[in-house]
Design an enzyme around this catalytic site. Structure first.
Site, PDB file in Angstrom:
ATOM      1  N   ASN A   9       0.823  -1.191   0.153  1.00  0.00           N
ATOM      2  CA  ASN A   9       0.054   0.122  -0.086  1.00  0.00           C
ATOM      3  C   ASN A   9       1.065   1.196  -0.032  1.00  0.00           C
ATOM      4  O   ASN A   9       1.329   1.586   1.141  1.00  0.00           O
ATOM      5  CB  ASN A   9      -0.888  -0.110   1.418  1.00  0.00           C
ATOM      6  CG  ASN A   9      -1.806   1.176   1.376  1.00  0.00           C
ATOM      7  OD1 ASN A   9      -1.748   1.897   0.402  1.00  0.00           O
ATOM      8  ND2 ASN A   9      -2.569   1.099   2.265  1.00  0.00           N
ATOM      9  N   LYS A  16       3.273   0.863   3.285  1.00  0.00           N
ATOM     10  CA  LYS A  16       2.894  -0.217   4.080  1.00  0.00           C
ATOM     11  C   LYS A  16       2.943  -1.692   3.291  1.00  0.00           C
ATOM     12  O   LYS A  16       2.745  -1.305   2.202  1.00  0.00           O
ATOM     13  CB  LYS A  16       1.333   0.007   4.514  1.00  0.00           C
ATOM     14  CG  LYS A  16       0.977   1.230   5.644  1.00  0.00           C
ATOM     15  CD  LYS A  16      -0.342   0.855   6.201  1.00  0.00           C
ATOM     16  CE  LYS A  16      -0.812   2.172   6.849  1.00  0.00           C
ATOM     17  NZ  LYS A  16      -2.009   2.544   6.841  1.00  0.00           N
ATOM     18  N   ARG A  88      -2.433  -2.138  -3.688  1.00  0.00           N
ATOM     19  CA  ARG A  88      -3.529  -0.876  -3.437  1.00  0.00           C
ATOM     20  C   ARG A  88      -3.491   0.228  -4.374  1.00  0.00           C
ATOM     21  O   ARG A  88      -2.552   0.737  -4.463  1.00  0.00           O
ATOM     22  CB  ARG A  88      -3.801  -0.618  -2.044  1.00  0.00           C
ATOM     23  CG  ARG A  88      -4.773   0.399  -1.852  1.00  0.00           C
ATOM     24  CD  ARG A  88      -4.778   1.097  -0.618  1.00  0.00           C
ATOM     25  NE  ARG A  88      -5.951   2.065  -0.485  1.00  0.00           N
ATOM     26  CZ  ARG A  88      -5.817   3.103   0.362  1.00  0.00           C
ATOM     27  NH1 ARG A  88      -4.881   3.285   0.906  1.00  0.00           N
ATOM     28  NH2 ARG A  88      -6.863   4.071   0.464  1.00  0.00           N
ATOM     29  N   HIS A 177     -12.732   3.554  -0.285  1.00  0.00           N
ATOM     30  CA  HIS A 177     -12.920   2.289   0.599  1.00  0.00           C
ATOM     31  C   HIS A 177     -13.463   1.356   0.240  1.00  0.00           C
ATOM     32  O   HIS A 177     -14.084   0.379   0.992  1.00  0.00           O
ATOM     33  CB  HIS A 177     -13.675   2.878   1.893  1.00  0.00           C
ATOM     34  CG  HIS A 177     -12.914   4.152   2.913  1.00  0.00           C
ATOM     35  ND1 HIS A 177     -13.599   5.074   3.133  1.00  0.00           N
ATOM     36  CD2 HIS A 177     -11.559   3.962   3.156  1.00  0.00           C
ATOM     37  CE1 HIS A 177     -12.664   5.708   3.955  1.00  0.00           C
ATOM     38  NE2 HIS A 177     -11.374   5.307   3.800  1.00  0.00           N
ATOM     39  N   ARG A 237     -10.413  16.197   7.539  1.00  0.00           N
ATOM     40  CA  ARG A 237     -11.025  16.499   6.217  1.00  0.00           C
ATOM     41  C   ARG A 237     -12.468  17.249   6.710  1.00  0.00           C
ATOM     42  O   ARG A 237     -13.074  16.605   7.535  1.00  0.00           O
ATOM     43  CB  ARG A 237     -11.218  15.550   5.110  1.00  0.00           C
ATOM     44  CG  ARG A 237      -9.968  15.133   4.620  1.00  0.00           C
ATOM     45  CD  ARG A 237     -10.189  13.952   3.494  1.00  0.00           C
ATOM     46  NE  ARG A 237      -9.079  13.107   3.564  1.00  0.00           N
ATOM     47  CZ  ARG A 237      -9.175  11.753   3.273  1.00  0.00           C
ATOM     48  NH1 ARG A 237     -10.196  11.027   3.228  1.00  0.00           N
ATOM     49  NH2 ARG A 237      -8.187  11.062   3.260  1.00  0.00           N
ATOM     50  N   ASP A 279      -7.475  12.910  16.251  1.00  0.00           N
ATOM     51  CA  ASP A 279      -7.437  11.280  16.707  1.00  0.00           C
ATOM     52  C   ASP A 279      -8.705  11.233  17.647  1.00  0.00           C
ATOM     53  O   ASP A 279      -8.738  11.965  18.761  1.00  0.00           O
ATOM     54  CB  ASP A 279      -6.102  11.097  17.454  1.00  0.00           C
ATOM     55  CG  ASP A 279      -6.090   9.661  17.802  1.00  0.00           C
ATOM     56  OD1 ASP A 279      -5.397   8.897  16.984  1.00  0.00           O
ATOM     57  OD2 ASP A 279      -6.560   9.127  18.798  1.00  0.00           O
ATOM     58  N   ARG A 281      -9.687   8.713  19.622  1.00  0.00           N
ATOM     59  CA  ARG A 281      -9.131   8.157  20.897  1.00  0.00           C
ATOM     60  C   ARG A 281      -8.719   9.367  21.742  1.00  0.00           C
ATOM     61  O   ARG A 281      -9.137   9.711  23.079  1.00  0.00           O
ATOM     62  CB  ARG A 281      -8.149   7.279  21.080  1.00  0.00           C
ATOM     63  CG  ARG A 281      -8.142   6.243  21.913  1.00  0.00           C
ATOM     64  CD  ARG A 281      -7.016   5.308  21.858  1.00  0.00           C
ATOM     65  NE  ARG A 281      -6.637   4.985  20.515  1.00  0.00           N
ATOM     66  CZ  ARG A 281      -5.732   4.253  20.274  1.00  0.00           C
ATOM     67  NH1 ARG A 281      -5.667   3.099  20.892  1.00  0.00           N
ATOM     68  NH2 ARG A 281      -5.387   4.152  18.819  1.00  0.00           N
ATOM     69  N   GLY A 327     -10.990   1.896  12.318  1.00  0.00           N
ATOM     70  CA  GLY A 327     -10.539   2.138  13.630  1.00  0.00           C
ATOM     71  C   GLY A 327     -11.341   2.783  14.759  1.00  0.00           C
ATOM     72  O   GLY A 327     -11.501   2.441  15.797  1.00  0.00           O
ATOM     73  N   ILE A 328     -12.403   3.834  14.157  1.00  0.00           N
ATOM     74  CA  ILE A 328     -13.368   4.548  14.937  1.00  0.00           C
ATOM     75  C   ILE A 328     -14.568   3.475  15.218  1.00  0.00           C
ATOM     76  O   ILE A 328     -15.104   3.241  16.283  1.00  0.00           O
ATOM     77  CB  ILE A 328     -13.797   5.849  14.468  1.00  0.00           C
ATOM     78  CG1 ILE A 328     -12.586   6.759  14.413  1.00  0.00           C
ATOM     79  CG2 ILE A 328     -14.748   6.301  15.242  1.00  0.00           C
ATOM     80  CD1 ILE A 328     -12.780   7.989  13.853  1.00  0.00           C
ATOM     81  N   GLU A 382      -8.614  -5.164   4.596  1.00  0.00           N
ATOM     82  CA  GLU A 382      -8.383  -4.870   3.204  1.00  0.00           C
ATOM     83  C   GLU A 382      -7.148  -5.702   2.579  1.00  0.00           C
ATOM     84  O   GLU A 382      -7.209  -5.962   1.464  1.00  0.00           O
ATOM     85  CB  GLU A 382      -8.156  -3.534   2.995  1.00  0.00           C
ATOM     86  CG  GLU A 382      -9.423  -2.548   3.217  1.00  0.00           C
ATOM     87  CD  GLU A 382      -9.091  -1.027   3.630  1.00  0.00           C
ATOM     88  OE1 GLU A 382      -8.585  -0.898   4.716  1.00  0.00           O
ATOM     89  OE2 GLU A 382      -9.234  -0.280   2.733  1.00  0.00           O
TER      90      GLU A 382
HETATM   91  P1  ADP Z   1      -6.970   5.290   8.668  1.00  0.00           P
HETATM   92  O1  ADP Z   1      -6.897   3.916   8.056  1.00  0.00           O
HETATM   93  O2  ADP Z   1      -8.119   5.933   7.841  1.00  0.00           O
HETATM   94  O3  ADP Z   1      -5.818   6.159   8.784  1.00  0.00           O
HETATM   95  P2  ADP Z   1      -7.994   3.835  11.096  1.00  0.00           P
HETATM   96  O4  ADP Z   1      -9.077   3.072  10.387  1.00  0.00           O
HETATM   97  O5  ADP Z   1      -6.521   3.280  11.351  1.00  0.00           O
HETATM   98  O6  ADP Z   1      -7.797   5.138  10.032  1.00  0.00           O
HETATM   99  O7  ADP Z   1      -8.601   4.544  12.207  1.00  0.00           O
HETATM  100  C1  ADP Z   1      -7.970   5.379  13.083  1.00  0.00           C
HETATM  101  C2  ADP Z   1      -8.964   6.091  14.030  1.00  0.00           C
HETATM  102  O8  ADP Z   1      -9.310   5.157  15.002  1.00  0.00           O
HETATM  103  C3  ADP Z   1      -8.327   7.266  14.775  1.00  0.00           C
HETATM  104  O9  ADP Z   1      -8.873   8.362  15.095  1.00  0.00           O
HETATM  105  C4  ADP Z   1      -8.112   6.599  16.208  1.00  0.00           C
HETATM  106  O10 ADP Z   1      -8.135   7.490  17.385  1.00  0.00           O
HETATM  107  C5  ADP Z   1      -9.378   5.729  16.310  1.00  0.00           C
HETATM  108  N1  ADP Z   1      -9.277   4.647  17.143  1.00  0.00           N
HETATM  109  C6  ADP Z   1      -8.508   3.637  17.342  1.00  0.00           C
HETATM  110  N2  ADP Z   1      -8.604   2.995  18.561  1.00  0.00           N
HETATM  111  C7  ADP Z   1      -9.754   3.500  19.260  1.00  0.00           C
HETATM  112  C8  ADP Z   1     -10.509   3.377  20.379  1.00  0.00           C
HETATM  113  N3  ADP Z   1      -9.994   2.326  21.280  1.00  0.00           N
HETATM  114  N4  ADP Z   1     -11.391   4.358  20.854  1.00  0.00           N
HETATM  115  C9  ADP Z   1     -11.569   5.287  20.179  1.00  0.00           C
HETATM  116  N5  ADP Z   1     -11.141   5.593  18.747  1.00  0.00           N
HETATM  117  C10 ADP Z   1     -10.006   4.693  18.306  1.00  0.00           C
END
Ligand code: ADP
Length: 396
Positions: A9, A16, A88, A177, A237, A279, A281, A327-328, A382
């Site tokens: 990727n 990656k 990718r 996506h 964004r 972020d 988190r 991730g979220i 993916e």
């Molecule tokens: P991308 O692939 O688009 O860069 P990801 O799918 O890896 O992003 O998602 C990253 C997001 O997921 C970040 O905003 C991160 O804070 C959030 N995230 C990861 N773990 C947690 C968690 N335990 N609680 C809340 N949000 C989280």
């Protein structure tokens, strides 16, 4: 003999990589080269549960791939099982509706789509060309983020602007996506075969975020558009905004169009509203500590997500499943709860207990039995899709 696939990727400043075995089920090697193009470019390898990091002497995509090649030279046990490379590729325009084996014509066609993704496609092509030089005997496959959405009807993909922009320059909604959405559609199909004929909305919520409506396993609408800037609010964004804002921004701060677009791409979204972080988190921690602006940013994100889900659902014949991923989507109890609360009008009912106690790494059903829609959390994969497409195409 195992069938190992190298998955690449290649982004604008990072690359990656992973080696997947057993039809994508086993991750043998994974890693990332970061800060490409700068003096402190580095590369991390994770193999046999051990991590190693190196500074890159040549901090380019080619330099990163040359370092990966020398890793393979030192690990002949892995290399002898490699049968192909899957890439990718972000934008396939209207040319690619499926993954393809890469030949010279494919590279030319991917380059031709570069005007639609000027940051991403040239980086993807760099990765492909470097792999061709370093691994000349391995077949390569391109897997496109946009391909899954080529099933959209004109009524969904056209923008209401003069038709010649579409006729002459193919300005339209493409969506992104797609590899993640295809994975989720198949994963849901494995859990419940009925879903193959049903209506599904998937919310892929990560730093980049979008939603997609899937009917009979095909994408029928999605929130991202010509570029990944469209749709819902994201990490940095803005998502969709009144286009006149660009004009006001440019005039009030004497900025060029590119500078304004940079603000919408890199300084907006969760970061722009919270003035703290992109972020999720970090923002949840800040919200718990009483930061009102972090809460506002998160609540706006949830509201935008719910609105986009509702909007996409209007393209379905029926709406049986809502899936959270990314991730979220996979990790934020708060975001899932807020989004589902806004969608209660559709009959969505979250099981609060199930929402807070997920089993990691597998599909979880988090809706109440009495609800009209099943709500799921399914981890996306993916890399697995790219590995499977690569195996299927090269063994065809
Ligand atoms: P991308 O692939 O688009 O860069 P990801 O799918 O890896 O992003 O998602 C990253 C997001 O997921 C970040 O905003 C991160 O804070 C959030 N995230 C990861 N773990 C947690 C968690 N335990 N609680 C809340 N949000 C989280």
């Amino acid at each position: 003999m195992n069938d190992f696939i190298l998955v690449i990727n290649s982004g604008s400043s990072s690359l990656k990589f992973a080696v997947l075995a057993q039809r994508g089920q086993d991750v043998i090697l994974e890693g990332i080269a970061q800060r490409l193009g700068s003096a402190d470019a580095s590369i991390d390898f994770k193999f046999n549960n051990k991590k190693e990091s190196h500074l890159l002497e040549v901090g380019s995509h080619q330099g990163a791939l040359a370092r990966i090649k020398s890793w393979f030279d030192q690990h002949p046990d892995v290399t002898q099982n490699l049968i192909g490379i899957g890439h990718r590729v972000v934008h396939g325009g209207e040319t690619f509706s499926h993954s393809v084996i890469i030949d010279d014509n494919t590279v030319t066609a991917i380059e031709a789509c570069s005007s639609l993704a000027p940051l991403h496609n040239p980086a993807n092509v760099k990765g492909i060309k470097a792999c061709h030089t370093l691994f000349p005997t391995l077949p390569q496959v391109a897997v496109f983020d946009t391909a899954f959405h080529q099933t959209l009807q004109q009524v969904q993909y056209l923008y209401p602007i003069p038709m010649h922009f579409y006729r002459d320059q193919t300005l339209r909604k493409y969506g992104f996506h797609g590899t993640s959405y295809r994975y989720i559609s198949q994963a849901l199909g494995h859990l419940d075969r009925n879903t193959l004929q049903q209506g599904i909305v998937v919310a892929h919520l990560g730093n980049g975020a979008s939603v997609c409506a899937i009917q009979n396993t095909e994408s029928v609408d999605t929130s991202m558009g010509l570029t990944p800037l469209d749709g819902l609010m994201m990490g940095t964004r803005s998502g969709s905004i009144d286009p006149m804002i660009l004009s006001f921004m440019a005039k009030s701060e004497e900025k060029s169009l590119d500078e304004c677009l940079n603000i919408l791409n890199k300084e907006s979204g969760l970061l722009g509203i919270s003035e703290l972080s992109n972020d999720c988190r970090t923002l949840e921690d800040a919200m718990k500590a009483g930061d009102e602006r972090a809460k506002l940013a998160l609540d706006m994100f949830c509201s935008h997500t719910a609105k986009n889900i509702a909007s996409c659902a209007t393209s379905l014949n029926s709406f049986e499943h809502l899936v959270f991923t990314g991730g979220i989507g996979e990790n934020s109890v708060y975001v899932r709860a807020q989004v589902c609360k806004s969608l209660a009008i559709f009959g969505i009912k979250l099981d609060q207990q199930a929402n807070t106690s997920l089993t990691r790494g597998q599909a979880n059903l988090i809706s109440k039995g009495s609800a009209e829609q099943s709500v799921w959390v399914i981890p996306t994969n993916e890399e697995l899709m790219i590995a499977l497409d690569t195996i299927n195409l090269i063994q065809d």
